[in-house]
Design a protein around this motif. Structure first.
Motif, PDB file in Angstrom:
ATOM      1  N   ILE A  55      34.735  47.900  35.056  1.00 20.52           N
ATOM      2  CA  ILE A  55      36.709  47.387  37.137  1.00 20.52           C
ATOM      3  C   ILE A  55      35.673  46.870  37.538  1.00 20.52           C
ATOM      4  N   PRO A  56      34.679  46.878  38.151  1.00 16.95           N
ATOM      5  CA  PRO A  56      34.207  46.023  39.747  1.00 16.95           C
ATOM      6  C   PRO A  56      33.363  44.414  39.079  1.00 16.95           C
ATOM      7  N   MET A  57      33.092  44.844  37.876  1.00 23.56           N
ATOM      8  CA  MET A  57      32.626  43.497  37.438  1.00 23.56           C
ATOM      9  C   MET A  57      33.267  42.396  36.859  1.00 23.56           C
ATOM     10  N   MET A  58      34.750  42.799  36.653  1.00 24.37           N
ATOM     11  CA  MET A  58      36.025  42.389  35.944  1.00 24.37           C
ATOM     12  C   MET A  58      35.192  42.541  34.471  1.00 24.37           C
ATOM     13  N   VAL A  59      34.700  43.249  33.925  1.00 22.10           N
ATOM     14  CA  VAL A  59      34.387  43.168  32.264  1.00 22.10           C
ATOM     15  C   VAL A  59      34.382  44.863  31.710  1.00 22.10           C
ATOM     16  N   LEU A  65      27.819  28.723  35.548  1.00 19.70           N
ATOM     17  CA  LEU A  65      27.909  28.913  36.924  1.00 19.70           C
ATOM     18  C   LEU A  65      29.585  29.044  37.084  1.00 19.70           C
ATOM     19  N   PHE A  66      30.798  28.548  35.280  1.00 18.72           N
ATOM     20  CA  PHE A  66      31.767  29.052  35.800  1.00 18.72           C
ATOM     21  C   PHE A  66      32.384  30.424  35.215  1.00 18.72           C
ATOM     22  N   LEU A  67      31.944  31.817  34.936  1.00 22.00           N
ATOM     23  CA  LEU A  67      31.799  33.167  34.301  1.00 22.00           C
ATOM     24  C   LEU A  67      32.267  33.617  35.434  1.00 22.00           C
ATOM     25  N   PRO A  68      31.311  33.928  36.994  1.00 19.33           N
ATOM     26  CA  PRO A  68      31.666  34.363  37.878  1.00 19.33           C
ATOM     27  C   PRO A  68      34.038  33.707  38.143  1.00 19.33           C
ATOM     28  N   PHE A  69      34.663  33.020  38.058  1.00 18.48           N
ATOM     29  CA  PHE A  69      36.042  32.521  38.114  1.00 18.48           C
ATOM     30  C   PHE A  69      36.704  33.255  37.037  1.00 18.48           C
ATOM     31  N   PHE A  70      36.016  33.944  35.475  1.00 16.72           N
ATOM     32  CA  PHE A  70      37.134  34.474  35.201  1.00 16.72           C
ATOM     33  C   PHE A  70      37.570  35.769  34.970  1.00 16.72           C
ATOM     34  N   GLY A  71      37.115  36.322  35.404  1.00 16.04           N
ATOM     35  CA  GLY A  71      37.504  37.781  36.404  1.00 16.04           C
ATOM     36  C   GLY A  71      39.010  37.359  36.947  1.00 16.04           C
ATOM     37  N   PRO A  72      38.885  37.149  38.704  1.00 18.94           N
ATOM     38  CA  PRO A  72      39.596  37.070  38.988  1.00 18.94           C
ATOM     39  C   PRO A  72      40.832  35.973  38.194  1.00 18.94           C
ATOM     40  N   TYR A  73      40.461  35.402  37.310  1.00 18.45           N
ATOM     41  CA  TYR A  73      41.491  33.881  36.653  1.00 18.45           C
ATOM     42  C   TYR A  73      42.411  35.262  36.345  1.00 18.45           C
ATOM     43  N   ARG A  74      41.284  35.378  35.674  1.00 18.11           N
ATOM     44  CA  ARG A  74      41.881  36.653  33.640  1.00 18.11           C
ATOM     45  C   ARG A  74      43.390  37.767  34.089  1.00 18.11           C
ATOM     46  N   PHE A  75      42.643  38.340  35.340  1.00 18.38           N
ATOM     47  CA  PHE A  75      43.546  39.926  35.608  1.00 18.38           C
ATOM     48  C   PHE A  75      44.247  39.843  37.015  1.00 18.38           C
ATOM     49  N   GLU A  92      43.407  46.214  32.866  1.00 18.50           N
ATOM     50  CA  GLU A  92      44.288  45.563  33.479  1.00 18.50           C
ATOM     51  C   GLU A  92      44.105  45.555  34.828  1.00 18.50           C
ATOM     52  N   LEU A  93      45.403  46.509  34.946  1.00 20.54           N
ATOM     53  CA  LEU A  93      46.035  46.823  35.885  1.00 20.54           C
ATOM     54  C   LEU A  93      44.503  47.338  37.120  1.00 20.54           C
ATOM     55  N   LEU A  94      44.124  47.956  36.528  1.00 19.17           N
ATOM     56  CA  LEU A  94      42.199  48.951  37.567  1.00 19.17           C
ATOM     57  C   LEU A  94      41.120  47.305  37.984  1.00 19.17           C
ATOM     58  N   CYS A  95      41.603  46.537  36.978  1.00 16.52           N
ATOM     59  CA  CYS A  95      41.331  44.756  37.913  1.00 16.52           C
ATOM     60  C   CYS A  95      41.642  44.266  38.662  1.00 16.52           C
ATOM     61  N   LEU A  96      42.973  44.044  38.643  1.00 11.87           N
ATOM     62  CA  LEU A  96      44.019  43.482  39.187  1.00 11.87           C
ATOM     63  C   LEU A  96      43.666  44.538  40.799  1.00 11.87           C
ATOM     64  N   ALA A  97      43.751  45.062  40.847  1.00 12.54           N
ATOM     65  CA  ALA A  97      44.051  46.475  41.355  1.00 12.54           C
ATOM     66  C   ALA A  97      42.641  46.437  43.174  1.00 12.54           C
ATOM     67  N   TRP A  98      41.362  45.755  42.304  1.00  7.80           N
ATOM     68  CA  TRP A  98      39.636  45.882  42.281  1.00  7.80           C
ATOM     69  C   TRP A  98      40.241  44.814  43.704  1.00  7.80           C
ATOM     70  N   ILE A  99      40.679  43.752  42.720  1.00 12.63           N
ATOM     71  CA  ILE A  99      40.950  42.415  42.871  1.00 12.63           C
ATOM     72  C   ILE A  99      41.315  42.155  44.701  1.00 12.63           C
ATOM     73  N   ALA A 100      42.380  42.409  44.091  1.00 12.68           N
ATOM     74  CA  ALA A 100      43.197  42.713  45.614  1.00 12.68           C
ATOM     75  C   ALA A 100      42.744  43.957  46.733  1.00 12.68           C
ATOM     76  N   THR A 101      42.207  44.318  46.734  1.00  7.44           N
ATOM     77  CA  THR A 101      40.812  44.985  47.395  1.00  7.44           C
ATOM     78  C   THR A 101      39.766  43.913  47.904  1.00  7.44           C
ATOM     79  N   ALA A 102      39.177  43.423  47.643  1.00  8.32           N
ATOM     80  CA  ALA A 102      38.278  42.944  47.703  1.00  8.32           C
ATOM     81  C   ALA A 102      38.813  42.183  48.433  1.00  8.32           C
ATOM     82  N   ALA A 103      39.798  40.781  47.646  1.00 11.34           N
ATOM     83  CA  ALA A 103      40.301  39.887  48.617  1.00 11.34           C
ATOM     84  C   ALA A 103      40.981  40.202  49.856  1.00 11.34           C
TER      85      ALA A 103
END
Length: 359
Positions: free
Chosen positions: A99-103, A147-157, A204-215
């Motif tokens: 979840i923290p790594m969005m994978v 080079l583009f893969l780090p953007f996949f998780g935030p965009y996906r979730f 998916e929801l946990l990844c979204l929550a992680w991204i929101a917290t980090a942001a």
């Protein structure tokens, strides 16, 4: 080679490995937990040590290698997901790393197709492209995609996931196009079953929550922007290592037809030499990839002993020995050489792994 393949007995190889197929969960828990602790401590230490100092760079490299090792456990989880003993470990891996790594683990549900006799090497195999029969530029392209893969998780979730709650077509697209860890960007995944649906959505929801917290932590200044840049560099470096490992894992000579177990083994590569170095760029058993395709039910901690038994017990002219490579660099050179040879011969396949990178 054809003669050696014809003589090879999967049953004989399996008999030599009796007693090695039971996963030892204590090994999994200890190895992964120590790796994730090392990754976290090393990542934290970069800033106080000074990011561009010798010690800071050393800490960053340790965090990369430890993170890479943690990520490799998703492969073991995919193979043993049916075992009850793996249930708690799967949850632990997902909670502290996936979840923290969005994978999250559901992104690797497609891995079974990579070992299916009818699907391996075909368009229904997410992890395979006939790269040796394609233009060399495709190989280079796969080394640029990290080079583009780090953007996949935030965009996906954080973008597509909430949109999919309101637009059914986006949810269908999400599972078909953006829910698999894949080498072949033209691969289309399946929709989740009724049993899987809420498990996938929960992750998916946990990844979204992680991204929101980090942001939020970044926005209020609790986490400095330098840490975001460090995380980006970490993700890119891990992804690049994995891309190099993937390119060296197979010969990629398939023509998108079905392959037998022996044919799969011969299209896959073992790297038994330089064991300590091999564990850095192909951790958790991945350096003995031909052995893995021959015996996919073998846990990673049994690989060294299993390889030793096969080398000692099979004939000297066994097809198994033909899967061996002297190292990563030589495997990459061989793949490029094969691709260039097909280009000169004008027999390149048309499929391109970069076709949908921009979509």
């Amino acid at each position: 080679m054809v003669t050696a393949m014809g003589r090879f007995s999967v049953k004989e190889a399996h008999d030599l490995l009796r007693g090695l197929f039971r996963p030892r969960m204590a090994v999994y828990w200890t190895d992964f937990t120590l790796s994730v602790l090392l990754a976290g401590v090393a990542f934290w230490a970069v800033q106080p040590l000074g990011g561009l100092t010798v010690l800071g760079v050393a800490a960053f490299l340790v965090s990369v290698l430890a993170t890479y090792r943690c990520f490799a456990f998703i492969h073991e989880i995919a193979h043993f997901r049916a075992k009850k003993s793996f249930g708690p470990f799967r949850m632990w891996w997902n909670a502290v790393f996936g979840i923290p790594m969005m994978v999250p683990v559901f992104l690797y549900e497609c891995h079974g197709e990579h070992h299916n006799r009818k699907l391996y090497g075909t368009a229904q195999d997410a992890e395979y492209l006939p790269l040796a029969r394609m233009a060399p530029s495709n190989i280079v392209g796969l080394l640029i995609t990290p080079l583009f893969l780090p953007f996949f998780g935030p965009y996906r979730f954080a973008v597509l996931t909430p949109l999919s709650w309101f637009v059914p077509r986006i949810r269908e697209y999400l599972y078909s196009n953006a829910s698999a860890l894949k080498l072949d960007f033209e691969y289309r995944g399946r929709q989740p079953t009724d049993e899987e649906k809420w498990l996938w959505r929960g992750q998916e929801l946990l990844c979204l929550a992680w991204i929101a917290t980090a942001a939020t932590l970044l926005a209020v200044g609790v986490v400095p922007p330098a840490r975001l840049a460090q995380w980006y560099a970490l993700f890119v470096t891990v992804a690049l290592l994995n891309s190099l490992r993937l390119l060296a894992a197979h010969r990629y000579l398939g023509d998108e037809d079905e392959m037998s177990i022996v044919e799969q083994m011969m299209d896959t590569v073992n790297h038994p030499r330089a064991r300590l170095l091999g564990e850095l760029w192909a951790p958790v058993g991945l350096r003995l990839h031909a052995l893995h395709h021959l015996m996919p039910g073998l846990p990673y901690h049994s690989f060294p002993q299993a390889h030793a038994r096969l080398v000692a017990g099979l004939p000297e002219d066994s097809a198994y020995r033909l899967t061996e490579s002297l190292g990563l660099t030589l495997s990459l050179r061989r793949l490029l050489r094969e691709a260039r040879a097909h280009k000169r011969a004008g027999t390149l396949l048309e499929r391109s792994p970069l076709k949908e990178v921009s979509t």
